[in-house]
Design an enzyme around this catalytic site. Sequence first.
Site, PDB file in Angstrom:
ATOM      1  N   VAL A  24       0.850  -1.033  -0.096  1.00  0.00           N
ATOM      2  CA  VAL A  24      -0.071  -0.129  -0.025  1.00  0.00           C
ATOM      3  C   VAL A  24       0.986   1.259   0.037  1.00  0.00           C
ATOM      4  O   VAL A  24       0.605   2.191  -0.746  1.00  0.00           O
ATOM      5  CB  VAL A  24      -0.807   0.047   1.282  1.00  0.00           C
ATOM      6  CG1 VAL A  24      -1.851   1.356   1.155  1.00  0.00           C
ATOM      7  CG2 VAL A  24      -1.722  -1.335   1.301  1.00  0.00           C
ATOM      8  N   LYS A 114      -6.979  -2.035   9.389  1.00  0.00           N
ATOM      9  CA  LYS A 114      -8.172  -2.256  10.204  1.00  0.00           C
ATOM     10  C   LYS A 114      -7.845  -3.045  11.362  1.00  0.00           C
ATOM     11  O   LYS A 114      -8.708  -2.919  12.164  1.00  0.00           O
ATOM     12  CB  LYS A 114      -8.975  -3.195   9.136  1.00  0.00           C
ATOM     13  CG  LYS A 114      -8.216  -4.393   8.862  1.00  0.00           C
ATOM     14  CD  LYS A 114      -8.187  -4.428   7.302  1.00  0.00           C
ATOM     15  CE  LYS A 114      -7.325  -5.409   6.782  1.00  0.00           C
ATOM     16  NZ  LYS A 114      -6.987  -5.338   5.329  1.00  0.00           N
ATOM     17  N   GLU A 138     -10.773   5.233   5.387  1.00  0.00           N
ATOM     18  CA  GLU A 138     -11.415   4.828   4.412  1.00  0.00           C
ATOM     19  C   GLU A 138     -11.005   3.350   3.909  1.00  0.00           C
ATOM     20  O   GLU A 138     -11.784   2.341   3.654  1.00  0.00           O
ATOM     21  CB  GLU A 138     -11.704   5.697   3.106  1.00  0.00           C
ATOM     22  CG  GLU A 138     -12.615   5.158   2.164  1.00  0.00           C
ATOM     23  CD  GLU A 138     -13.985   5.323   2.640  1.00  0.00           C
ATOM     24  OE1 GLU A 138     -14.793   4.379   2.909  1.00  0.00           O
ATOM     25  OE2 GLU A 138     -14.745   6.491   2.591  1.00  0.00           O
ATOM     26  N   ILE A 145     -13.891   0.854  -1.975  1.00  0.00           N
ATOM     27  CA  ILE A 145     -15.268   1.213  -1.921  1.00  0.00           C
ATOM     28  C   ILE A 145     -15.399   2.440  -0.939  1.00  0.00           C
ATOM     29  O   ILE A 145     -15.086   2.126   0.395  1.00  0.00           O
ATOM     30  CB  ILE A 145     -16.099  -0.022  -1.508  1.00  0.00           C
ATOM     31  CG1 ILE A 145     -16.150  -1.123  -2.484  1.00  0.00           C
ATOM     32  CG2 ILE A 145     -17.592   0.494  -1.071  1.00  0.00           C
ATOM     33  CD1 ILE A 145     -16.945  -2.164  -2.113  1.00  0.00           C
ATOM     34  N   GLY A 196       0.212 -14.245  -3.806  1.00  0.00           N
ATOM     35  CA  GLY A 196      -0.014 -13.156  -2.850  1.00  0.00           C
ATOM     36  C   GLY A 196      -1.286 -12.472  -2.384  1.00  0.00           C
ATOM     37  O   GLY A 196      -1.357 -11.314  -2.134  1.00  0.00           O
ATOM     38  N   GLU A 199      -3.052 -12.443   3.574  1.00  0.00           N
ATOM     39  CA  GLU A 199      -2.234 -11.770   4.355  1.00  0.00           C
ATOM     40  C   GLU A 199      -0.872 -12.594   4.734  1.00  0.00           C
ATOM     41  O   GLU A 199      -0.995 -14.019   4.606  1.00  0.00           O
ATOM     42  CB  GLU A 199      -2.968 -11.526   5.621  1.00  0.00           C
ATOM     43  CG  GLU A 199      -4.047 -10.643   5.462  1.00  0.00           C
ATOM     44  CD  GLU A 199      -4.067  -9.179   5.733  1.00  0.00           C
ATOM     45  OE1 GLU A 199      -2.580  -8.826   6.354  1.00  0.00           O
ATOM     46  OE2 GLU A 199      -4.567  -8.173   5.526  1.00  0.00           O
ATOM     47  N   ASP A 210     -10.192 -11.106   9.550  1.00  0.00           N
ATOM     48  CA  ASP A 210      -9.892  -9.879   8.774  1.00  0.00           C
ATOM     49  C   ASP A 210     -11.289  -9.365   8.474  1.00  0.00           C
ATOM     50  O   ASP A 210     -11.647  -8.140   8.621  1.00  0.00           O
ATOM     51  CB  ASP A 210      -9.243  -9.908   7.588  1.00  0.00           C
ATOM     52  CG  ASP A 210      -9.140  -8.996   6.380  1.00  0.00           C
ATOM     53  OD1 ASP A 210      -8.497  -7.865   6.702  1.00  0.00           O
ATOM     54  OD2 ASP A 210      -9.882  -8.843   5.637  1.00  0.00           O
ATOM     55  N   LYS A 214     -13.054  -5.781   9.650  1.00  0.00           N
ATOM     56  CA  LYS A 214     -13.751  -4.804   8.888  1.00  0.00           C
ATOM     57  C   LYS A 214     -15.384  -4.292   9.406  1.00  0.00           C
ATOM     58  O   LYS A 214     -15.699  -3.358   9.248  1.00  0.00           O
ATOM     59  CB  LYS A 214     -13.718  -5.058   7.583  1.00  0.00           C
ATOM     60  CG  LYS A 214     -12.328  -5.139   6.844  1.00  0.00           C
ATOM     61  CD  LYS A 214     -12.256  -5.851   5.567  1.00  0.00           C
ATOM     62  CE  LYS A 214     -11.056  -5.883   4.869  1.00  0.00           C
ATOM     63  NZ  LYS A 214     -10.788  -6.629   3.617  1.00  0.00           N
ATOM     64  N   GLY A 311      -5.489  -4.557  -2.961  1.00  0.00           N
ATOM     65  CA  GLY A 311      -4.669  -4.554  -3.888  1.00  0.00           C
ATOM     66  C   GLY A 311      -3.904  -3.166  -3.970  1.00  0.00           C
ATOM     67  O   GLY A 311      -4.336  -2.301  -3.150  1.00  0.00           O
TER      68      GLY A 311
HETATM   69  N1  LIG Z   1      -2.660  -4.907   0.409  1.00  0.00           N
HETATM   70  C1  LIG Z   1      -3.687  -4.501   0.522  1.00  0.00           C
HETATM   71  O1  LIG Z   1      -4.340  -4.728  -0.374  1.00  0.00           O
HETATM   72  C2  LIG Z   1      -4.621  -3.913   1.972  1.00  0.00           C
HETATM   73  C3  LIG Z   1      -5.997  -3.563   1.584  1.00  0.00           C
HETATM   74  C4  LIG Z   1      -6.487  -2.786   2.665  1.00  0.00           C
HETATM   75  C5  LIG Z   1      -5.882  -2.711   3.765  1.00  0.00           C
HETATM   76  N2  LIG Z   1      -4.332  -3.223   3.788  1.00  0.00           N
HETATM   77  C6  LIG Z   1      -3.819  -2.930   5.368  1.00  0.00           C
HETATM   78  O2  LIG Z   1      -2.669  -1.862   4.927  1.00  0.00           O
HETATM   79  C7  LIG Z   1      -1.647  -2.484   6.009  1.00  0.00           C
HETATM   80  C8  LIG Z   1      -0.600  -2.254   4.823  1.00  0.00           C
HETATM   81  O3  LIG Z   1      -0.697  -3.439   4.238  1.00  0.00           O
HETATM   82  P1  LIG Z   1       0.352  -3.959   3.032  1.00  0.00           P
HETATM   83  O4  LIG Z   1      -0.020  -4.899   2.148  1.00  0.00           O
HETATM   84  O5  LIG Z   1       1.172  -2.863   2.292  1.00  0.00           O
HETATM   85  O6  LIG Z   1       1.391  -4.627   3.746  1.00  0.00           O
HETATM   86  P2  LIG Z   1       3.007  -5.044   3.596  1.00  0.00           P
HETATM   87  O7  LIG Z   1       3.204  -5.080   2.104  1.00  0.00           O
HETATM   88  O8  LIG Z   1       3.558  -6.023   4.463  1.00  0.00           O
HETATM   89  O9  LIG Z   1       3.785  -3.563   3.997  1.00  0.00           O
HETATM   90  C9  LIG Z   1       4.164  -3.257   5.397  1.00  0.00           C
HETATM   91  C10 LIG Z   1       5.204  -2.280   5.442  1.00  0.00           C
HETATM   92  O10 LIG Z   1       5.373  -2.107   6.819  1.00  0.00           O
HETATM   93  C11 LIG Z   1       6.596  -2.184   7.281  1.00  0.00           C
HETATM   94  N3  LIG Z   1       6.675  -2.432   8.627  1.00  0.00           N
HETATM   95  C12 LIG Z   1       6.092  -3.571   9.089  1.00  0.00           C
HETATM   96  N4  LIG Z   1       6.447  -3.841  10.228  1.00  0.00           N
HETATM   97  C13 LIG Z   1       7.248  -2.992  10.716  1.00  0.00           C
HETATM   98  C14 LIG Z   1       8.062  -2.420  12.005  1.00  0.00           C
HETATM   99  N5  LIG Z   1       7.817  -3.082  13.048  1.00  0.00           N
HETATM  100  N6  LIG Z   1       8.890  -1.372  11.907  1.00  0.00           N
HETATM  101  C15 LIG Z   1       9.019  -0.569  10.717  1.00  0.00           C
HETATM  102  N7  LIG Z   1       8.191  -1.003   9.562  1.00  0.00           N
HETATM  103  C16 LIG Z   1       7.656  -2.126   9.590  1.00  0.00           C
HETATM  104  C17 LIG Z   1       7.263  -2.993   6.220  1.00  0.00           C
HETATM  105  O11 LIG Z   1       8.596  -2.737   6.237  1.00  0.00           O
HETATM  106  P3  LIG Z   1       9.613  -3.674   5.061  1.00  0.00           P
HETATM  107  O12 LIG Z   1       9.012  -3.128   3.827  1.00  0.00           O
HETATM  108  O13 LIG Z   1      10.854  -2.936   5.279  1.00  0.00           O
HETATM  109  O14 LIG Z   1       9.484  -5.139   5.257  1.00  0.00           O
HETATM  110  C18 LIG Z   1       6.692  -2.917   4.979  1.00  0.00           C
HETATM  111  O15 LIG Z   1       7.249  -1.658   4.382  1.00  0.00           O
HETATM  112  C19 LIG Z   1      -2.084  -3.379   6.705  1.00  0.00           C
HETATM  113  O16 LIG Z   1      -2.702  -2.847   7.880  1.00  0.00           O
HETATM  114  C20 LIG Z   1      -3.312  -4.002   5.836  1.00  0.00           C
HETATM  115  O17 LIG Z   1      -4.144  -4.798   6.724  1.00  0.00           O
HETATM  116  C21 LIG Z   1      -3.731  -3.916   3.158  1.00  0.00           C
END
Ligand SMILES: NC(=O)c1ccc[n+]([C@@H]2O[C@H](COP(=O)([O-])OP(=O)(O)OC[C@H]3O[C@@H](n4cnc5c(N)ncnc54)[C@H](OP(=O)(O)O)[C@@H]3O)[C@@H](O)[C@H]2O)c1
Length: 460
Positions: A24, A114, A138, A145, A196, A199, A210, A214, A311
């Site tokens: 994200v 969330k 959001e 959405i 991928g 989670e 999850d 939500k 995504g």
């Molecule tokens: N992906 C989706 O489609 C989606 C949709 C809705 C909501 N979300 C929410 O958005 C958030 C991020 O999701 P994501 O998919 O982007 O996750 P992600 O790809 O795993 O990215 C997580 C990021 O946080 C960093 N991080 C994790 N733990 C950390 C720590 N202790 N100290 C410092 N940095 C830390 C990671 O660092 P590194 O890069 O160095 O590992 C990475 O850059 C989550 O809460 C998820 O539930 C995601």
Amino acid sequence: MATDLDGKREPRVLRIGMLGCGVVGGGLVKLLDKHRPDFLRNGFDLRLTRVAVRNADKKRDCELAGVRLTTDVMSVANAPDIDLLVEVMGGNDLAVEAGCAALARGIALVSANKAGLARSLPRFVECAQQGKAAIGFESAAAAHIPIVEVLERSLACEEITLIKGVINGSTNYILTFMERSGCEYPAALADAAAKGFTEADPRLDVEGIDAAEKLSLLALKTFGIWFHPDRIHTEGITNITGADIRLALSLDHRIKLVAAARRTPQGLSLRVHPALIHRGELLADVDSEFNAIILEGPSFNQLTFLGKGAGQLPTASAVLNDIVRLVRYPQASSLPGFQRAGAESLTLAGKDSLALCYFVRLGVTEGSDRAVLAGLRKLGLPVLSHSAVDHNGQRFLGVITDIVEESRILAMLPQAATLPGVTSAPVFIRLDKDNYRDIVEREQSAYFGASLQRQPGAGV
Ligand SMILES: NC(=O)c1ccc[n+]([C@@H]2O[C@H](COP(=O)([O-])OP(=O)(O)OC[C@H]3O[C@@H](n4cnc5c(N)ncnc54)[C@H](OP(=O)(O)O)[C@@H]3O)[C@@H](O)[C@H]2O)c1
């Protein structure tokens, strides 16, 4: 706010700190760059100044030149030179600590997390009030959405009786894959993980956690009251079999993980569980990473939202829209948000009060379908329709019942297991239909012919 529509005024600079730069966060970096001309056109300039990640040496697919990269999350949350904090790192501890610290000192927060929000909501509200800072979340509820904004503003004074939806893309992908490939759950989960779509800890998706998180946020915005996700009745998809999916299809239904918050005479019913959805219903057609949310209320009947619930760009775009909203309307916080009178008196309805239509699957011996059906009816199961499949060398019978109390189904299943011809313990899956009479009529029409007129209270 000043605008530079005449091109003469300097844009107001807003400095953003970001926690996490993964899927994200990386998307947000790209969108901030892409939409810069729009920001400037409207009198502001969004500059990403600080980013915290776990591994500062990791190669990233976005441009972070000029950004101060650190592994010290709290140093970003507490930095004196940020105006807004974006939390896209996830988790329940450090992420919550950092987001709340920023809010408490008056820094607006936009979060996609969330889990952190739904599990520590009172703390976020307290810190936001303490620092008089706004929150946008959001992207945490259903990614792209725009349901939180709709509930907060467009429908602020609307009486809503039901919010339900398919709000977890991973389970949706797995169930769709099982249906299309004919494979069992473990193979579909492995495929989703390899692509991928789950989670890092897939249990959060497949056990419904999850979706419950939500739903906690959606119920808050719909009914004005927060319930911790652990208090939501939650069942995942781990017990769904290929036979269930085939039987459901042959009975004209598809299986989805449904999350629903419904106002009932017994209180607020909050549930996440797999459900059979009739193929005529919109939710039945929501596949893969798509989400759909349906609202119902007396003055508008029904509203439906369909869009991408996960995504990189859909989620990052929702984050960006929250940022831009808070820049343009700094008071437009989603928490505590519009208050609904009487919300605090809403209690959670118990599971015991459920009375629905059910799908029951039983393993049976070859040639015993009719005898087992007769046995089920004798036990008092109000069978409306049935189908049988041979699956992986075993025969399965599936039935759809009329409305019946869940407690009765639960009491009946052990007896059904002892019927002659039954080879495996029966399991049930609920049907998703809010006006259950409708589906009863439809099932009966399909079963007995369209000319059947059901008499009120008539048995089957
Ligand atoms: N992906 C989706 O489609 C989606 C949709 C809705 C909501 N979300 C929410 O958005 C958030 C991020 O999701 P994501 O998919 O982007 O996750 P992600 O790809 O795993 O990215 C997580 C990021 O946080 C960093 N991080 C994790 N733990 C950390 C720590 N202790 N100290 C410092 N940095 C830390 C990671 O660092 P590194 O890069 O160095 O590992 C990475 O850059 C989550 O809460 C998820 O539930 C995601």
